[in-house]
Scaffold this active site. Sequence first.
Site, PDB file in Angstrom:
ATOM      1  N   HIS A  43       0.872  -1.174   0.131  1.00 39.89           N
ATOM      2  CA  HIS A  43      -0.026  -0.146   0.001  1.00 39.89           C
ATOM      3  C   HIS A  43       0.788   1.297  -0.019  1.00 39.89           C
ATOM      4  O   HIS A  43       0.361   2.241  -0.208  1.00 39.89           O
ATOM      5  CB  HIS A  43      -0.851  -0.004   1.130  1.00 39.89           C
ATOM      6  CG  HIS A  43      -1.777  -0.886   1.047  1.00 39.89           C
ATOM      7  ND1 HIS A  43      -2.965  -1.209  -0.118  1.00 39.89           N
ATOM      8  CD2 HIS A  43      -2.399  -2.029   1.988  1.00 39.89           C
ATOM      9  CE1 HIS A  43      -3.773  -2.195   0.130  1.00 39.89           C
ATOM     10  NE2 HIS A  43      -3.689  -2.812   1.292  1.00 39.89           N
ATOM     11  N   GLU A 143      -5.967 -11.245   8.482  1.00 41.39           N
ATOM     12  CA  GLU A 143      -6.851 -10.057   8.513  1.00 41.39           C
ATOM     13  C   GLU A 143      -8.195 -10.094   7.883  1.00 41.39           C
ATOM     14  O   GLU A 143      -8.866  -9.115   7.298  1.00 41.39           O
ATOM     15  CB  GLU A 143      -6.155  -8.811   7.540  1.00 41.39           C
ATOM     16  CG  GLU A 143      -5.420  -9.341   6.171  1.00 41.39           C
ATOM     17  CD  GLU A 143      -4.413  -8.341   5.667  1.00 41.39           C
ATOM     18  OE1 GLU A 143      -4.527  -7.224   5.999  1.00 41.39           O
ATOM     19  OE2 GLU A 143      -3.902  -8.688   4.674  1.00 41.39           O
ATOM     20  N   ASP A 169      -8.014  -4.087   7.755  1.00 41.06           N
ATOM     21  CA  ASP A 169      -8.695  -5.017   7.118  1.00 41.06           C
ATOM     22  C   ASP A 169      -9.478  -6.158   7.891  1.00 41.06           C
ATOM     23  O   ASP A 169     -10.637  -6.527   7.670  1.00 41.06           O
ATOM     24  CB  ASP A 169      -7.787  -5.708   6.045  1.00 41.06           C
ATOM     25  CG  ASP A 169      -7.545  -4.823   4.732  1.00 41.06           C
ATOM     26  OD1 ASP A 169      -8.495  -4.753   4.212  1.00 41.06           O
ATOM     27  OD2 ASP A 169      -6.346  -4.857   4.434  1.00 41.06           O
TER      28      ASP A 169
END
Length: 257
Positions: A43, A143, A169
């Site tokens: 990310h 997650e 998440d």
Amino acid sequence: MTLREKWSAGDETLGFWLSIPGFVGAEIAARQPVDYVCIDTQHGVIDYLASASMIQAIELAGGTPIVRVPWNEPGIIGKTLDAGAHGVIVPMVNTREQAEAVVASSRYVPNGSRSWGPVMAGQRHPDQRAWADATTAVIPMIETREAISNLDDILAVPGIDAIYVGPADLSISLGLEPHGNADESRLDDALATIVAACGRHGVTPGIHSTGALTQRRRDQGFRMITVTSDALALRAGYASELAATRGAGSATSNDLY
């Protein structure tokens, strides 16, 4: 000591998270007294070439570089380790088969299927194969609800050293907003389930956190804790200095993951 040695000894490991490309920031982070510095290529805005130079900078500063790869794909994982990462965090591992794929991509035969070609890592470790076998930390991310339902199967896979919880998440998967869940029982219950399973299987539980939340995560049983990121630290530092300049004290947050 390597991360794997510290975890085997039952030690706590604290780390920083980097999402901004640049070897200068990487070296600054690694010169702090932390156990690892994680480069986020999922990310963050860090590409492969930038991550390779950041790994160099972290090692130059005497730190331990690990990398969160974009996905559970053998080419990406192998290339990241060839650049010299001491371990990989792999997102969205939800089944035993996916966990087995992470291990296979991270370890050489006979413990995996990683291809030989450590162009950068081999220059730093003449005994590269032995070094990698002893050092490389394999860290799938837990997650989702699906991952929790398959937790014992995932943690039973030989070669997994730690797991890493992505609270945002996981929160979304539990029907929550991605942030602001420090006192949410659904998240706390899920974290307790994860830590208990890690204890049964001898796997180190890790989590993304903040400095303010670290004691809570420590009390919950986590032993690999990322305490802040470059982006958050930069933002908090700017805000604090500006607030002090205006006589308003400093701004902090307990919920910045």
